[in-house]
Every structure is written in structure tokens, then in C-alpha cells.
Design a protein around this motif. Structure first.
Motif, PDB file in Angstrom:
ATOM      1  N   ILE A   5      73.002  34.230  49.449  1.00 43.91           N
ATOM      2  CA  ILE A   5      72.753  33.945  50.867  1.00 43.91           C
ATOM      3  C   ILE A   5      73.015  35.221  51.670  1.00 43.91           C
ATOM      4  O   ILE A   5      74.162  35.524  52.015  1.00 43.91           O
ATOM      5  N   PRO A   6      71.979  36.001  51.974  1.00 43.98           N
ATOM      6  CA  PRO A   6      72.184  37.226  52.755  1.00 43.98           C
ATOM      7  C   PRO A   6      72.759  36.904  54.144  1.00 43.98           C
ATOM      8  O   PRO A   6      72.485  35.848  54.712  1.00 43.98           O
ATOM      9  N   GLY A   7      73.559  37.828  54.660  1.00 46.50           N
ATOM     10  CA  GLY A   7      74.171  37.617  55.963  1.00 46.50           C
ATOM     11  C   GLY A   7      74.352  38.912  56.728  1.00 46.50           C
ATOM     12  O   GLY A   7      74.248  40.006  56.164  1.00 46.50           O
ATOM     13  N   HIS A   8      74.610  38.769  58.022  1.00 44.71           N
ATOM     14  CA  HIS A   8      74.820  39.942  58.863  1.00 44.71           C
ATOM     15  C   HIS A   8      75.732  39.588  60.029  1.00 44.71           C
ATOM     16  O   HIS A   8      75.303  38.994  61.017  1.00 44.71           O
ATOM     17  N   PRO A   9      77.023  39.946  59.944  1.00 48.47           N
ATOM     18  CA  PRO A   9      77.913  39.770  61.104  1.00 48.47           C
ATOM     19  C   PRO A   9      77.596  40.823  62.155  1.00 48.47           C
ATOM     20  O   PRO A   9      77.614  42.020  61.865  1.00 48.47           O
ATOM     21  N   ILE A  10      77.291  40.374  63.368  1.00 51.90           N
ATOM     22  CA  ILE A  10      76.943  41.314  64.444  1.00 51.90           C
ATOM     23  C   ILE A  10      78.245  41.762  65.108  1.00 51.90           C
ATOM     24  O   ILE A  10      78.622  41.300  66.188  1.00 51.90           O
ATOM     25  N   ALA A  11      78.944  42.622  64.450  1.00 55.93           N
ATOM     26  CA  ALA A  11      80.232  43.094  64.946  1.00 55.93           C
ATOM     27  C   ALA A  11      80.518  44.453  64.334  1.00 55.93           C
ATOM     28  O   ALA A  11      80.102  44.735  63.212  1.00 55.93           O
ATOM     29  N   GLY A  12      81.227  45.281  65.059  1.00 59.93           N
ATOM     30  CA  GLY A  12      81.579  46.581  64.510  1.00 59.93           C
ATOM     31  C   GLY A  12      82.063  47.533  65.579  1.00 59.93           C
ATOM     32  O   GLY A  12      82.094  47.211  66.765  1.00 59.93           O
ATOM     33  N   THR A  13      82.455  48.697  65.155  1.00 56.83           N
ATOM     34  CA  THR A  13      82.801  49.793  66.049  1.00 56.83           C
ATOM     35  C   THR A  13      82.170  51.049  65.458  1.00 56.83           C
ATOM     36  O   THR A  13      81.527  50.991  64.409  1.00 56.83           O
ATOM     37  N   GLU A  14      82.390  52.181  66.111  1.00 54.58           N
ATOM     38  CA  GLU A  14      81.856  53.423  65.562  1.00 54.58           C
ATOM     39  C   GLU A  14      82.731  53.993  64.451  1.00 54.58           C
ATOM     40  O   GLU A  14      82.381  55.000  63.834  1.00 54.58           O
ATOM     41  N   HIS A  15      83.850  53.344  64.166  1.00 54.67           N
ATOM     42  CA  HIS A  15      84.790  53.851  63.167  1.00 54.67           C
ATOM     43  C   HIS A  15      84.460  53.307  61.777  1.00 54.67           C
ATOM     44  O   HIS A  15      83.790  52.277  61.637  1.00 54.67           O
ATOM     45  N   SER A  16      84.935  53.990  60.750  1.00 48.08           N
ATOM     46  CA  SER A  16      84.655  53.571  59.383  1.00 48.08           C
ATOM     47  C   SER A  16      85.896  53.766  58.520  1.00 48.08           C
ATOM     48  O   SER A  16      86.867  54.400  58.927  1.00 48.08           O
ATOM     49  N   GLY A  17      85.841  53.209  57.324  1.00 50.11           N
ATOM     50  CA  GLY A  17      86.945  53.359  56.391  1.00 50.11           C
ATOM     51  C   GLY A  17      87.918  52.202  56.446  1.00 50.11           C
ATOM     52  O   GLY A  17      87.934  51.417  57.397  1.00 50.11           O
ATOM     53  N   PRO A  18      88.775  52.068  55.435  1.00 50.36           N
ATOM     54  CA  PRO A  18      89.697  50.929  55.348  1.00 50.36           C
ATOM     55  C   PRO A  18      90.728  50.871  56.462  1.00 50.36           C
ATOM     56  O   PRO A  18      91.217  49.788  56.787  1.00 50.36           O
ATOM     57  N   ASP A  19      91.060  51.994  57.064  1.00 49.06           N
ATOM     58  CA  ASP A  19      92.034  51.987  58.160  1.00 49.06           C
ATOM     59  C   ASP A  19      91.457  51.432  59.457  1.00 49.06           C
ATOM     60  O   ASP A  19      92.205  51.080  60.365  1.00 49.06           O
ATOM     61  N   SER A  20      90.135  51.386  59.550  1.00 52.29           N
ATOM     62  CA  SER A  20      89.496  51.025  60.824  1.00 52.29           C
ATOM     63  C   SER A  20      89.394  49.526  61.053  1.00 52.29           C
ATOM     64  O   SER A  20      89.111  49.082  62.160  1.00 52.29           O
ATOM     65  N   GLY A  21      89.612  48.718  60.030  1.00 51.87           N
ATOM     66  CA  GLY A  21      89.421  47.279  60.164  1.00 51.87           C
ATOM     67  C   GLY A  21      90.520  46.597  60.955  1.00 51.87           C
ATOM     68  O   GLY A  21      91.645  47.072  61.035  1.00 51.87           O
ATOM     69  N   PHE A  22      90.174  45.433  61.528  1.00 54.99           N
ATOM     70  CA  PHE A  22      91.162  44.597  62.203  1.00 54.99           C
ATOM     71  C   PHE A  22      90.688  43.150  62.156  1.00 54.99           C
ATOM     72  O   PHE A  22      89.480  42.862  62.194  1.00 54.99           O
ATOM     73  N   ALA A  23      91.616  42.230  62.054  1.00 51.30           N
ATOM     74  CA  ALA A  23      91.309  40.822  61.797  1.00 51.30           C
ATOM     75  C   ALA A  23      90.491  40.177  62.899  1.00 51.30           C
ATOM     76  O   ALA A  23      89.770  39.206  62.651  1.00 51.30           O
ATOM     77  N   GLU A  24      90.566  40.706  64.127  1.00 50.40           N
ATOM     78  CA  GLU A  24      89.882  40.078  65.264  1.00 50.40           C
ATOM     79  C   GLU A  24      88.441  40.554  65.432  1.00 50.40           C
ATOM     80  O   GLU A  24      87.774  40.156  66.389  1.00 50.40           O
ATOM     81  N   LEU A  25      87.951  41.381  64.531  1.00 50.29           N
ATOM     82  CA  LEU A  25      86.628  41.987  64.698  1.00 50.29           C
ATOM     83  C   LEU A  25      85.525  40.958  64.910  1.00 50.29           C
ATOM     84  O   LEU A  25      84.587  41.187  65.680  1.00 50.29           O
ATOM     85  N   PHE A  26      85.617  39.816  64.238  1.00 54.78           N
ATOM     86  CA  PHE A  26      84.522  38.848  64.257  1.00 54.78           C
ATOM     87  C   PHE A  26      84.688  37.753  65.315  1.00 54.78           C
ATOM     88  O   PHE A  26      83.816  36.897  65.454  1.00 54.78           O
ATOM     89  N   GLU A  27      85.782  37.807  66.059  1.00 54.56           N
ATOM     90  CA  GLU A  27      86.041  36.771  67.060  1.00 54.56           C
ATOM     91  C   GLU A  27      84.945  36.737  68.122  1.00 54.56           C
ATOM     92  O   GLU A  27      84.664  37.733  68.793  1.00 54.56           O
ATOM     93  N   GLY A  28      84.323  35.571  68.282  1.00 56.96           N
ATOM     94  CA  GLY A  28      83.324  35.384  69.313  1.00 56.96           C
ATOM     95  C   GLY A  28      82.018  36.104  69.070  1.00 56.96           C
ATOM     96  O   GLY A  28      81.174  36.185  69.973  1.00 56.96           O
ATOM     97  N   ARG A  29      81.815  36.640  67.862  1.00 61.57           N
ATOM     98  CA  ARG A  29      80.598  37.370  67.526  1.00 61.57           C
ATOM     99  C   ARG A  29      79.693  36.513  66.648  1.00 61.57           C
ATOM    100  O   ARG A  29      80.164  35.621  65.937  1.00 61.57           O
ATOM    101  N   TRP A  30      78.419  36.792  66.684  1.00 62.07           N
ATOM    102  CA  TRP A  30      77.467  36.054  65.883  1.00 62.07           C
ATOM    103  C   TRP A  30      77.426  36.600  64.465  1.00 62.07           C
ATOM    104  O   TRP A  30      77.519  37.802  64.248  1.00 62.07           O
ATOM    105  N   CYS A  31      77.252  35.698  63.523  1.00 63.13           N
ATOM    106  CA  CYS A  31      76.927  36.066  62.151  1.00 63.13           C
ATOM    107  C   CYS A  31      75.612  35.367  61.814  1.00 63.13           C
ATOM    108  O   CYS A  31      75.515  34.131  61.901  1.00 63.13           O
ATOM    109  N   ILE A  32      74.607  36.152  61.465  1.00 63.96           N
ATOM    110  CA  ILE A  32      73.295  35.608  61.142  1.00 63.96           C
ATOM    111  C   ILE A  32      73.160  35.484  59.625  1.00 63.96           C
ATOM    112  O   ILE A  32      73.359  36.462  58.902  1.00 63.96           O
ATOM    113  N   LEU A  33      72.827  34.296  59.161  1.00 67.57           N
ATOM    114  CA  LEU A  33      72.553  34.066  57.752  1.00 67.57           C
ATOM    115  C   LEU A  33      71.041  33.933  57.572  1.00 67.57           C
ATOM    116  O   LEU A  33      70.368  33.304  58.389  1.00 67.57           O
ATOM    117  N   THR A  34      70.517  34.535  56.497  1.00 69.33           N
ATOM    118  CA  THR A  34      69.073  34.493  56.253  1.00 69.33           C
ATOM    119  C   THR A  34      68.809  33.949  54.850  1.00 69.33           C
ATOM    120  O   THR A  34      68.325  34.669  53.977  1.00 69.33           O
TER     121      THR A  34
END
Length: 316
Positions: free
Chosen positions: A121-150
Motif C-alpha cells: 500500500i504506497p503512501g505519502h505523509p505530507i509533512a517535513g522540514t528542510e532538515h535531514s538525517g536521524p537527528d532531525s526527526g520529532f514525534a509531532e511531525l505528522f500532527e494535523g498533516r495529511w497522509c495520502i494512501l494510493t
């Protein structure tokens, strides 16, 4: 604890999206066991140091063994390679999904290698920042954001609902689209703005009449927001352009036509046409605020000089 729970989740790729998933899975207790896989031993060591998972490996095949949910968070150009590596090691009944910004290409790359006894089931969470790498993540990234499943034709409805429940537990809202429509929509709302940002910042960098110090000094304007987009992961965006080229070229063509019309209006002093365009586009901004995808506050609700803003996912 969330209503949805997995025994084992495998995260392939531990950039911004993967590390944010690791954090929210731990926070919401969505799995008993989280396996982290990445091809870079250095990145894997960092993920281990951050305690993002329960086990760590550079082998994608090893990571997916006995996993109930497999989430592939790599640049879309690597999708087929990952699919080949994991295809013979997936647990029957497992759900395999991804987070890539293009969907038709991901389906074409991955589906032929998916066994009949797993749910792809392909998917795409419409969330992110300009930062990358394991240090850049945070648990609230997906709050209130759309995730599209195709999901492709014939996908098990119960599996779609299980994956939807997972993303809802991460804070996302769910929508379903066919892959082609997804790519067309994302070409205008995400891919085209990103390409324009890269181009504008590149133009400024090339200008001999504007010094670098002036570009930086006076960037507390529209240019600053373009630089945020232009700071995004180049590997990911290279792959997006190559794997959604038809839709992107269509939107670039439309944009070029509209830009020519705007150029004529400025040249001929057509103030009415300019005013009409600028008035119509304000409505889009208001609609985004009303939809809860932005805040109606001065300076776009940002504080300080290093704001956390939402953009395209880094899937490195």
C-alpha cells in the motif's frame, strides 16, 4: 496506548521521516519491537546512539523478517532496489508501505517484486522540514498533516484500514487517491514550488550585481522562504524530478504560460490585471489557514530566526 498495535515494525531509511516515525511509534507504543535499517553504517550508529529502535542492521532483508509493518523511507529512485532486497524475506500478511513524494513510479518499481501474500500500500505523509538525517526527526511531525494512501486495485480493505489507523495514531489525517492523481496534485502543490525555489536561489547566486552579503543581509523577505525550500535534500528532489517528470513538466508549462501573461501585464502597465491576480491568490492563503495547514499570525506564526516549518519529507 493506541488502539492499533504491531508486534514488529521495520523502518527502512532513518532520515527525517523515518526517525520521526521511530519517535512517534515509541511515544504512542505502536509496536513491541522496532527494527532500524539503513545502508550507511555511520547513520545506523547515530540512530543507535539516539535509541530510535530496538535492533539495527544495514541489511534490508534482515530488517523485514517477521515484521508486520514495513515502512520504506528512501529516495524514490531507490524503491526498486529495496523491493528486490526484501521481496523474499517478507512475512505472509505483512503490510509494506512507503513515504515517497511520487506514487506512480513507486508502484511501477515495487509492485512487481511484492509477493502475493503481502499487502503493498504506497503512501505519502505530507509533512517535513528542510532538515535531514536521524537527528532531525520529532514525534509531532505528522500532527494535523495529511497522509495520502494510493492503494492499487484489489488491495485488501482491512489492510488499508489497518495502515490508515497507524497513520491516524501518528496524528495524520487520511485520504485515498489513485497514484496518477496524487502525482498531478503534488506536482503543483509541492514539486513545482520546490523547483521554482531552487531556480530563484540559484539565480540570486549567479547575479553579479547583487553581492552574497546583500542577499543574506536583506533576506528577511520572500527570498528567505525560498532558501528554506532550496536547502532541502538534493538527492530526494533529484529523484522526485526524474520520477514525476510528466506531471512536473505539465505544471511547468502551465506556469510558464501564466508567467508570460504576468510579464506582459507588468510591461504594459496593466494594473487591473495585476490587482485581479493578486486578489485571487489571497483567497488560496486564507483557505489554507482555514483548513488548519497554516496559522494566521504575523510572520506566518514563526518565532526567532530558525523556525520549524512544514515542507516536503526528507526520505533519505
Amino acid at each position: 496506548m493506541s488502539d492499533i498495535h504491531f508486534n514488529r515494525i521495520a523502518l527502512i531509511g532513518i532520515g527525517l521521516i523515518g526517525s520521526s516515525l521511530a519517535r512517534v511509534i515509541a511515544e504512542k507504543k505502536l509496536a513491541n519491537d522496532v527494527v532500524i535499517a539503513t545502508r550507511s553504517s555511520e547513520t545506523l550508529e547515530r540512530a543507535h546512539a539516539l535509541k530510535l529502535g530496538d535492533s539495527y542492521t544495514t541489511s534490508n532483508a534482515e530488517a523485514v523478517r517477521d515484521a508486520d509493518l514495513v515502512i520504506v523511507s528512501v529516495p524514490v529512485g531507490m524503491s526498486e532496489r529495496v523491493a528486490r532486497e526484501i521481496s523474499g524475506h517478507l512475512k505472509p500478511g505483512a503490510i509494506v508501505t512507503d513515504v515517497g513524494s511520487t506514487k506512480r513510479s513507486v508502484v511501477q518499481q515495487m509492485q512487481p517484486h511484492m509477493p502475493d501474500n503481502v499487502h503493498f500500500i504506497p503512501g505519502h505523509p505530507i509533512a517535513g522540514t528542510e532538515h535531514s538525517g536521524p537527528d532531525s526527526g520529532f514525534a509531532e511531525l505528522f500532527e494535523g498533516r495529511w497522509c495520502i494512501l494510493t492503494p492499487v486495485d484489489g488491495t485488501d480493505e482491512a489492510a488499508i484500514e489497518t495502515l490508515s489507523a497507524f497513520w491516524r495514531s501518528c496524528g495524520s489525517m487520511i485520504d485515498l487517491m489513485d497514484p496518477e492523481h496524487h502525482d498531478l496534485v503534488l506536482a503543483i502543490v509541492s514539486h513545482l514550488p520546490q523547483i521554482i525555489a531552487y531556480n530563484i536561489v540559484g539565480t540570486a547566486d549567479d547575479l553579479e550585481l547583487v553581492t552574497e552579503s546583500e542577499v543574506i543581509k536583506y533576506s528577511a523577505s520572500g527570498f528567505r522562504d525560498f532558501t528554506r525550500l532550496a536547502a532541502s535534500d538534493p538527492t530526494m528532489w533529484r529523484d522526485v524530478c526524474l520520477h514525476n517528470k510528466d506531471a512536473i513538466l505539465e505544471m511547468l508549462s502551465r506556469f510558464s504560460e501564466d508567467l508570460s501573461s504576468l510579464q506582459r501585464a507588468i510591461r504594459w502597465g496593466d494594473g487591473d490585471k495585476l490587482y485581479d491576480l493578486f486578489s485571487r491568490t489571497r483567497h488560496i492563503r486564507r483557505s489554507i489557514v482555514e483548513a488548519g495547514q497554516e496559522v494566521d499570525a504575523p510572520n506566518f506564526g514563526r518565532h526567532g530566526i530558525a523556525p520549524e516549518v512544514s515542507g516536503e519529507p526528507d526520505a533519505s
